[in-house]
Design a protein around this motif. Structure first.
Motif, PDB file in Angstrom:
ATOM      1  N   ALA A   1      44.007  53.572 -52.898  1.00  0.00           N
ATOM      2  CA  ALA A   1      43.472  52.866 -54.064  1.00  0.00           C
ATOM      3  C   ALA A   1      43.594  53.685 -55.343  1.00  0.00           C
ATOM      4  O   ALA A   1      43.495  53.139 -56.448  1.00  0.00           O
ATOM      5  N   PHE A   2      43.795  55.008 -55.245  1.00  0.00           N
ATOM      6  CA  PHE A   2      43.943  55.862 -56.426  1.00  0.00           C
ATOM      7  C   PHE A   2      45.356  55.781 -57.016  1.00  0.00           C
ATOM      8  O   PHE A   2      45.594  56.319 -58.097  1.00  0.00           O
ATOM      9  N   PHE A   3      46.275  55.148 -56.310  1.00  0.00           N
ATOM     10  CA  PHE A   3      47.667  55.150 -56.728  1.00  0.00           C
ATOM     11  C   PHE A   3      48.096  53.755 -57.193  1.00  0.00           C
ATOM     12  O   PHE A   3      47.441  52.754 -56.896  1.00  0.00           O
ATOM     13  N   PRO A   4      49.195  53.684 -57.918  1.00  0.00           N
ATOM     14  CA  PRO A   4      49.634  52.384 -58.452  1.00  0.00           C
ATOM     15  C   PRO A   4      49.967  51.399 -57.331  1.00  0.00           C
ATOM     16  O   PRO A   4      50.362  51.775 -56.230  1.00  0.00           O
ATOM     17  N   ARG A   5      49.824  50.120 -57.678  1.00  0.00           N
ATOM     18  CA  ARG A   5      50.240  49.040 -56.792  1.00  0.00           C
ATOM     19  C   ARG A   5      51.405  48.316 -57.441  1.00  0.00           C
ATOM     20  O   ARG A   5      51.318  47.911 -58.603  1.00  0.00           O
ATOM     21  N   ILE A   6      52.487  48.171 -56.710  1.00  0.00           N
ATOM     22  CA  ILE A   6      53.680  47.507 -57.216  1.00  0.00           C
ATOM     23  C   ILE A   6      53.834  46.183 -56.481  1.00  0.00           C
ATOM     24  O   ILE A   6      53.825  46.133 -55.253  1.00  0.00           O
ATOM     25  N   SER A   7      53.956  45.121 -57.254  1.00  0.00           N
ATOM     26  CA  SER A   7      54.095  43.791 -56.672  1.00  0.00           C
ATOM     27  C   SER A   7      55.385  43.154 -57.161  1.00  0.00           C
ATOM     28  O   SER A   7      55.822  43.385 -58.301  1.00  0.00           O
ATOM     29  N   LEU A   8      56.002  42.349 -56.314  1.00  0.00           N
ATOM     30  CA  LEU A   8      57.218  41.645 -56.649  1.00  0.00           C
ATOM     31  C   LEU A   8      56.976  40.149 -56.588  1.00  0.00           C
ATOM     32  O   LEU A   8      56.381  39.640 -55.632  1.00  0.00           O
ATOM     33  N   THR A   9      57.465  39.457 -57.607  1.00  0.00           N
ATOM     34  CA  THR A   9      57.444  38.003 -57.621  1.00  0.00           C
ATOM     35  C   THR A   9      58.842  37.547 -58.010  1.00  0.00           C
ATOM     36  O   THR A   9      59.405  38.018 -59.015  1.00  0.00           O
ATOM     37  N   GLY A  10      59.418  36.681 -57.250  1.00  0.00           N
ATOM     38  CA  GLY A  10      60.771  36.216 -57.554  1.00  0.00           C
ATOM     39  C   GLY A  10      61.024  34.848 -56.975  1.00  0.00           C
ATOM     40  O   GLY A  10      60.346  34.417 -56.035  1.00  0.00           O
ATOM     41  N   SER A  11      61.988  34.145 -57.554  1.00  0.00           N
ATOM     42  CA  SER A  11      62.342  32.823 -57.042  1.00  0.00           C
ATOM     43  C   SER A  11      63.810  32.538 -57.324  1.00  0.00           C
ATOM     44  O   SER A  11      64.417  33.117 -58.239  1.00  0.00           O
ATOM     45  N   TYR A  12      64.379  31.660 -56.542  1.00  0.00           N
ATOM     46  CA  TYR A  12      65.774  31.251 -56.723  1.00  0.00           C
ATOM     47  C   TYR A  12      65.849  29.776 -56.352  1.00  0.00           C
ATOM     48  O   TYR A  12      65.313  29.341 -55.337  1.00  0.00           O
TER      49      TYR A  12
ATOM     50  N   GLY B   1      70.442  15.022 -60.755  1.00  0.00           N
ATOM     51  CA  GLY B   1      71.301  16.165 -60.996  1.00  0.00           C
ATOM     52  C   GLY B   1      70.715  17.484 -60.569  1.00  0.00           C
ATOM     53  O   GLY B   1      71.200  18.544 -60.983  1.00  0.00           O
ATOM     54  N   LEU B   2      69.654  17.446 -59.744  1.00  0.00           N
ATOM     55  CA  LEU B   2      68.929  18.664 -59.400  1.00  0.00           C
ATOM     56  C   LEU B   2      69.800  19.668 -58.664  1.00  0.00           C
ATOM     57  O   LEU B   2      69.688  20.874 -58.876  1.00  0.00           O
ATOM     58  N   PHE B   3      70.692  19.196 -57.816  1.00  0.00           N
ATOM     59  CA  PHE B   3      71.488  20.109 -56.997  1.00  0.00           C
ATOM     60  C   PHE B   3      72.971  20.114 -57.405  1.00  0.00           C
ATOM     61  O   PHE B   3      73.834  20.529 -56.635  1.00  0.00           O
ATOM     62  N   LYS B   4      73.278  19.636 -58.613  1.00  0.00           N
ATOM     63  CA  LYS B   4      74.645  19.646 -59.097  1.00  0.00           C
ATOM     64  C   LYS B   4      74.982  21.015 -59.681  1.00  0.00           C
ATOM     65  O   LYS B   4      74.110  21.861 -59.890  1.00  0.00           O
ATOM     66  N   GLY B   5      76.233  21.248 -59.954  1.00  0.00           N
ATOM     67  CA  GLY B   5      76.655  22.508 -60.519  1.00  0.00           C
ATOM     68  C   GLY B   5      76.018  22.775 -61.878  1.00  0.00           C
ATOM     69  O   GLY B   5      75.704  21.847 -62.643  1.00  0.00           O
ATOM     70  N   GLY B   6      75.814  24.018 -62.158  1.00  0.00           N
ATOM     71  CA  GLY B   6      75.243  24.413 -63.442  1.00  0.00           C
ATOM     72  C   GLY B   6      73.739  24.293 -63.530  1.00  0.00           C
ATOM     73  O   GLY B   6      73.163  24.406 -64.615  1.00  0.00           O
ATOM     74  N   THR B   7      73.069  24.048 -62.398  1.00  0.00           N
ATOM     75  CA  THR B   7      71.596  23.907 -62.430  1.00  0.00           C
ATOM     76  C   THR B   7      70.884  25.111 -61.812  1.00  0.00           C
ATOM     77  O   THR B   7      69.684  25.076 -61.591  1.00  0.00           O
ATOM     78  N   LYS B   8      71.624  26.155 -61.484  1.00  0.00           N
ATOM     79  CA  LYS B   8      71.013  27.333 -60.847  1.00  0.00           C
ATOM     80  C   LYS B   8      69.940  27.927 -61.763  1.00  0.00           C
ATOM     81  O   LYS B   8      70.135  28.072 -62.964  1.00  0.00           O
ATOM     82  N   ALA B   9      68.817  28.310 -61.114  1.00  0.00           N
ATOM     83  CA  ALA B   9      67.723  28.944 -61.867  1.00  0.00           C
ATOM     84  C   ALA B   9      67.104  30.032 -61.010  1.00  0.00           C
ATOM     85  O   ALA B   9      66.959  29.869 -59.801  1.00  0.00           O
ATOM     86  N   TRP B  10      66.768  31.150 -61.611  1.00  0.00           N
ATOM     87  CA  TRP B  10      66.126  32.231 -60.863  1.00  0.00           C
ATOM     88  C   TRP B  10      65.215  33.023 -61.777  1.00  0.00           C
ATOM     89  O   TRP B  10      65.321  32.983 -63.000  1.00  0.00           O
TER      90      TRP B  10
END
Length: 472
Positions: A314-325, A334-343
């Protein structure tokens, strides 16, 4: 991006291989390395290695114990406690791995043109319509356990589960021993009741004879009253033991958790009950560290040790990761058509700066808890040593006691026989005969109690040696 995110998580997981918990070392046993009873020293085998069916050989007794193991509410609660502790451990262990969620969302909104800040409305309607659709696979706030905080909490939960498992084993051994003792007590009381009934019949015959002799002046009133006293004593004993037998059955029924069939109740008396007569004690240090209650105390100690690691982290830093693709589009089609990639990828780090002394207090509490667990472990060992030593002390002398009681009962029976011959020849008075009969009755009661003490000692010895405990 998904590949990079996966590699990042795998690399982060590789950093979580250690904790800040102190290295665990089992405390030195605060007892002697050998049992105080000389005859028990030098043995390497232990009754703790024997399954209970190898010890309790009587088929009726074994059947009753089987019934108790299947129906006891106490044992059922102990097993459910294991399931609960196992689930808690699995939940804590799951925190070591990232939680991956798939989401599909859509929003549609309408905003007045004047408030939108985007110029004219579509179709001159005076409002701006906005649609947005998203499909993502993401990780939310996964903690990189670099300093072992989560792993320490997992270790604590694991040892809590293992301690609960050992507590359940201790409950099972106690149930076996209590059921055996209740069954043996019932058998002994049945023997005492049968003896009291036989004695009452004999004394009623003696009282009838004394009454006839008194009526014709051949016996004094003292002889009559003495015979009456002995007869009524036996009658009282019959009533007492009759009630005690029923109480014994009630106690056995409660332990077993259901009605005990008549074919499992004692038959033929305590002397016919079959229990393995020789139970070795083994080496003290080996036996004590394998007893379920001692193992439970040690797992509690190991869990307290792991808590120190979590408190230090508890005396040391906590590193958290949040990510999505995933994919994002203004149109559902058009949700899954080309050019709609998001991350997105959003690591964060939390550095403790000021917590009002909470982290220091947490560490102090964890260290104090570990010292308490050490003391409880040492006390569990000392208690176990004392229980085994007491049982061995009884075992060392119970054979002499039983043999002496058998000789006493045989001598009392022979005395009664000889006194009866002398009484029939007019050499001894009825008072002498009645006194010999009283002594014989008391000696027979003592013999039954000595047999029960020996059988109960075997049960206790099996229990305190950890009955059927697995090797550590």
């Amino acid at each position: 991006m998904l590949r990079n995110l996966t590699l990042t998580l795998l690399a982060a997981s590789a950093l979580t291989a250690c904790t800040m918990a102190p290295k665990y070392e089992r405390p030195a046993l605060p007892v002697a390395t050998t049992w105080p009873t000389a005859s028990a020293n030098g043995q390497t085998a232990s009754a703790g290695d024997l399954a209970w069916k190898q010890v309790f050989e009587d088929p009726r007794l074994a059947g009753t114990i089987d019934l108790a193991l299947a129906n006891s509410r106490d044992l059922r609660v102990a097993v459910l406690n294991i399931e609960q502790a196992r689930a808690t451990y699995r939940m804590q262990r799951a925190a070591l791995l990232p939680t991956v969620n798939g989401t599909l969302s859509g929003t549609k909104s309408e905003t007045p043109t004047a408030a939108s800040g985007f110029g004219s409305a579509i179709g001159g309607s005076g409002a701006l319509e906005v649609e947005n659709y998203n499909a993502n696979v993401g990780v939310t706030s996964y903690e990189l356990d670099i300093f072992g905080r989560v792993r320490s909490l997992k270790d604590q939960a694991l040892n809590s589960y293992l301690a609960t498992e050992q507590t359940a084993r201790a409950t099972q051994i106690s149930l076996i021993a209590e059921t055996a003792n209740a069954w043996l007590t019932l058998a002994a009381d049945q023997d005492l009741l049968a003896l009291a009934k036989d004695t009452l019949k004999s004394r009623e015959d003696s009282l009838a004879l004394a009454q006839r002799q008194f009526d014709v002046g051949a016996a004094s009133q003292l002889d009559l009253r003495t015979s009456q006293t002995l007869a009524e004593t036996a009658r009282s004993d019959v009533a007492t033991y009759s009630a005690q037998v029923e109480r014994d059955k009630n106690a056995l029924r409660l332990l077993v958790g259901t009605e005990v069939p008549a074919d499992l109740l004692p038959a033929g008396g305590l002397i016919t009950a079959q229990i393995l007569p020789d139970l070795p004690a083994g080496v003290a240090s080996d036996v004590l560290t394998r007893r379920p209650d001692v193992l439970a105390a040690e797992h509690t100690l190991m869990g307290a040790n792991a808590n120190i690691g979590a408190a230090r982290a508890a005396f040391f830093p906590r590193i958290s990761l949040t990510g999505s693709y995933g994919s994002a589009s203004a149109d559902l089609d058009g949700l899954f058509k080309g050019g709609t990639k998001a991350w997105s990828f959003a690591p964060s780090i939390s550095v403790p700066i000021f917590a009002g002394g909470a982290n220091k207090a947490g560490l102090d509490s964890a260290k104090a808890g570990q010292k308490i667990a050490v003391a409880n472990y040492e006390k569990a060992v000392q208690t176990a040593f004392r229980e085994v030593a007491d049982a061995l002390a009884t075992q060392a002398t119970i054979g002499d006691r039983l043999a002496a009681q058998e000789r006493l009962a045989a001598a009392a029976a022979d005395t009664t026989r000889l006194t009866k011959l002398r009484y029939d020849r007019g050499v001894d008075s009825s008072l002498v005969l009645l006194d010999a009969q009283r002594t014989q009755y008391s000696a027979q009661q003592g013999l039954i109690n000595a047999r029960l003490a020996r059988a109960s000692n075997l049960v206790t010895l099996y229990k305190v040696l950890g009955g059927g405990a697995p090797k550590a």
